[in-house]
Scaffold this motif. Sequence first.
Motif, mmCIF file in Angstrom:
data_model
loop_
_atom_site.group_PDB
_atom_site.id
_atom_site.type_symbol
_atom_site.label_atom_id
_atom_site.label_comp_id
_atom_site.label_asym_id
_atom_site.label_seq_id
_atom_site.Cartn_x
_atom_site.Cartn_y
_atom_site.Cartn_z
ATOM 1 N N LEU A 35 4.305 -6.561 -0.970
ATOM 2 C CA LEU A 35 3.680 -7.743 -0.386
ATOM 3 C C LEU A 35 4.245 -8.041 0.999
ATOM 4 O O LEU A 35 3.612 -8.726 1.790
ATOM 5 N N ARG A 36 5.423 -7.524 1.292
ATOM 6 C CA ARG A 36 5.978 -7.666 2.638
ATOM 7 C C ARG A 36 5.511 -6.535 3.555
ATOM 8 O O ARG A 36 5.974 -6.401 4.676
ATOM 9 N N GLY A 37 4.604 -5.695 3.086
ATOM 10 C CA GLY A 37 4.053 -4.618 3.904
ATOM 11 C C GLY A 37 4.887 -3.357 3.885
ATOM 12 O O GLY A 37 4.655 -2.446 4.676
ATOM 13 N N LEU A 38 5.864 -3.289 2.976
ATOM 14 C CA LEU A 38 6.753 -2.128 2.898
ATOM 15 C C LEU A 38 6.432 -1.309 1.654
ATOM 16 O O LEU A 38 5.604 -1.685 0.839
ATOM 17 N N CYS A 39 7.112 -0.199 1.505
ATOM 18 C CA CYS A 39 6.924 0.655 0.326
ATOM 19 C C CYS A 39 8.266 1.278 -0.023
ATOM 20 O O CYS A 39 8.524 2.444 0.257
ATOM 21 N N GLU A 40 9.127 0.473 -0.628
ATOM 22 C CA GLU A 40 10.456 0.949 -1.024
ATOM 23 C C GLU A 40 10.375 1.552 -2.426
ATOM 24 O O GLU A 40 9.560 1.110 -3.248
ATOM 25 N N PRO A 41 11.203 2.558 -2.727
ATOM 26 C CA PRO A 41 11.131 3.205 -4.039
ATOM 27 C C PRO A 41 11.208 2.185 -5.178
ATOM 28 O O PRO A 41 11.895 1.182 -5.044
ATOM 29 N N PRO A 42 10.450 2.438 -6.226
ATOM 30 C CA PRO A 42 9.701 3.634 -6.598
ATOM 31 C C PRO A 42 8.290 3.701 -6.044
ATOM 32 O O PRO A 42 7.510 4.548 -6.446
ATOM 33 N N CYS A 43 7.923 2.803 -5.140
ATOM 34 C CA CYS A 43 6.614 2.853 -4.498
ATOM 35 C C CYS A 43 6.435 4.198 -3.798
ATOM 36 O O CYS A 43 7.381 4.750 -3.248
ATOM 37 N N HIS A 44 5.227 4.718 -3.847
ATOM 38 C CA HIS A 44 4.893 5.959 -3.147
ATOM 39 C C HIS A 44 3.699 5.701 -2.249
ATOM 40 O O HIS A 44 2.741 5.035 -2.652
ATOM 41 N N LYS A 45 3.745 6.221 -1.050
ATOM 42 C CA LYS A 45 2.622 6.094 -0.128
ATOM 43 C C LYS A 45 1.361 6.605 -0.820
ATOM 44 O O LYS A 45 1.384 7.631 -1.499
ATOM 45 N N TRP A 47 -0.464 4.622 -2.959
ATOM 46 C CA TRP A 47 -0.687 3.911 -4.218
ATOM 47 C C TRP A 47 -1.752 2.829 -4.070
ATOM 48 O O TRP A 47 -1.775 1.864 -4.788
ATOM 49 N N GLY A 48 -2.642 2.958 -3.114
ATOM 50 C CA GLY A 48 -3.709 1.993 -2.937
ATOM 51 C C GLY A 48 -3.381 0.897 -1.946
ATOM 52 O O GLY A 48 -4.178 0.004 -1.729
ATOM 53 N N TRP A 49 -2.219 0.966 -1.337
ATOM 54 C CA TRP A 49 -1.796 -0.047 -0.372
ATOM 55 C C TRP A 49 -1.632 0.593 0.982
ATOM 56 O O TRP A 49 -1.199 1.728 1.098
ATOM 57 N N VAL A 50 -1.938 -0.150 2.011
ATOM 58 C CA VAL A 50 -1.653 0.292 3.370
ATOM 59 C C VAL A 50 -0.270 -0.242 3.711
ATOM 60 O O VAL A 50 0.006 -1.429 3.559
ATOM 61 N N ILE A 51 0.607 0.621 4.133
ATOM 62 C CA ILE A 51 1.950 0.205 4.514
ATOM 63 C C ILE A 51 1.853 -0.337 5.935
ATOM 64 O O ILE A 51 1.695 0.406 6.892
ATOM 65 N N THR A 52 1.918 -1.663 6.046
ATOM 66 C CA THR A 52 1.696 -2.321 7.330
ATOM 67 C C THR A 52 2.981 -2.634 8.076
ATOM 68 O O THR A 52 2.951 -2.948 9.250
ATOM 69 N N GLY A 53 4.097 -2.595 7.379
ATOM 70 C CA GLY A 53 5.370 -2.956 7.986
ATOM 71 C C GLY A 53 5.632 -4.444 7.879
ATOM 72 O O GLY A 53 4.716 -5.238 7.669
ATOM 73 N N SER A 54 6.878 -4.822 8.021
ATOM 74 C CA SER A 54 7.259 -6.217 7.798
ATOM 75 C C SER A 54 6.676 -7.175 8.834
ATOM 76 O O SER A 54 6.583 -8.372 8.590
ATOM 77 N N GLN A 55 6.252 -6.660 9.989
ATOM 78 C CA GLN A 55 5.654 -7.533 10.998
ATOM 79 C C GLN A 55 4.266 -8.014 10.563
ATOM 80 O O GLN A 55 3.808 -9.069 10.978
ATOM 81 N N TYR A 56 3.600 -7.247 9.724
ATOM 82 C CA TYR A 56 2.255 -7.599 9.244
ATOM 83 C C TYR A 56 2.217 -7.535 7.712
ATOM 84 O O TYR A 56 1.586 -6.660 7.128
ATOM 85 N N PRO A 57 2.892 -8.483 7.052
ATOM 86 C CA PRO A 57 2.942 -8.454 5.581
ATOM 87 C C PRO A 57 1.606 -8.826 4.950
ATOM 88 O O PRO A 57 0.705 -9.326 5.618
ATOM 89 N N HIS A 58 1.508 -8.579 3.667
ATOM 90 C CA HIS A 58 0.312 -8.920 2.905
ATOM 91 C C HIS A 58 0.411 -10.319 2.306
ATOM 92 O O HIS A 58 -0.426 -10.701 1.505
ATOM 93 N N LEU A 59 1.439 -11.069 2.663
ATOM 94 C CA LEU A 59 1.620 -12.413 2.131
ATOM 95 C C LEU A 59 0.780 -13.416 2.921
ATOM 96 O O LEU A 59 0.770 -13.385 4.146
ATOM 97 N N PRO A 60 0.094 -14.317 2.223
ATOM 98 C CA PRO A 60 -0.760 -15.281 2.920
ATOM 99 C C PRO A 60 0.034 -16.367 3.634
ATOM 100 O O PRO A 60 1.151 -16.702 3.242
ATOM 101 N N TYR A 61 -0.568 -16.916 4.671
ATOM 102 C CA TYR A 61 -0.027 -18.074 5.384
ATOM 103 C C TYR A 61 1.412 -17.873 5.860
ATOM 104 O O TYR A 61 2.240 -18.774 5.773
#
Length: 145
Positions: A35-45, A47-61
């Motif tokens: 949700l912070r736009g990262l993919c730390e283990p065990p996440c794998h690139k 998995w249905g998410w775009v890794i946006t980086g912490s500057q552009y998280p998936h968290l609202p507001y």
Amino acid sequence: TSDYCLILCGDTPTSRSLTSAMISGCIPIRIGSRLRGLCEPPCHKGWGWVITGSQYPHLPYGDRIPWLEFPEVSEEAILNEGWQVLQNLFQQYNEEKKKNLRSIMDKMRSGWIYGWGNPVTSEKLGDAAAYIWESFESALTRAEN
């Protein structure tokens, strides 16, 4: 109401469980960094998410909610240490910290509401549309700088 609600990453960045927790006053505990736009283990690139980086998280507001103040537990820690990770987290959040987080959630409650009554004819709108536009504007301003 529970003190805490676990927010697990799904197959998309949006999560109704996060919204439901915030509205009900249940402190969300994010499991994993996606949700912070990262993919730390065990996440794998991939998995249905775009890794946006912490500057552009998936968290609202993000321009209104200080998400770093809310608890997050790594997926790896949950897998390896289980319940003990949550026990440690609960000890870190005393009543004052929980009260502060609930205050943030209370201030944002109207931001999750799009409107009341008939969705087609009602003119009684909630704050969600305005909050979304303001967040969009904030994101554009950040991208330009």
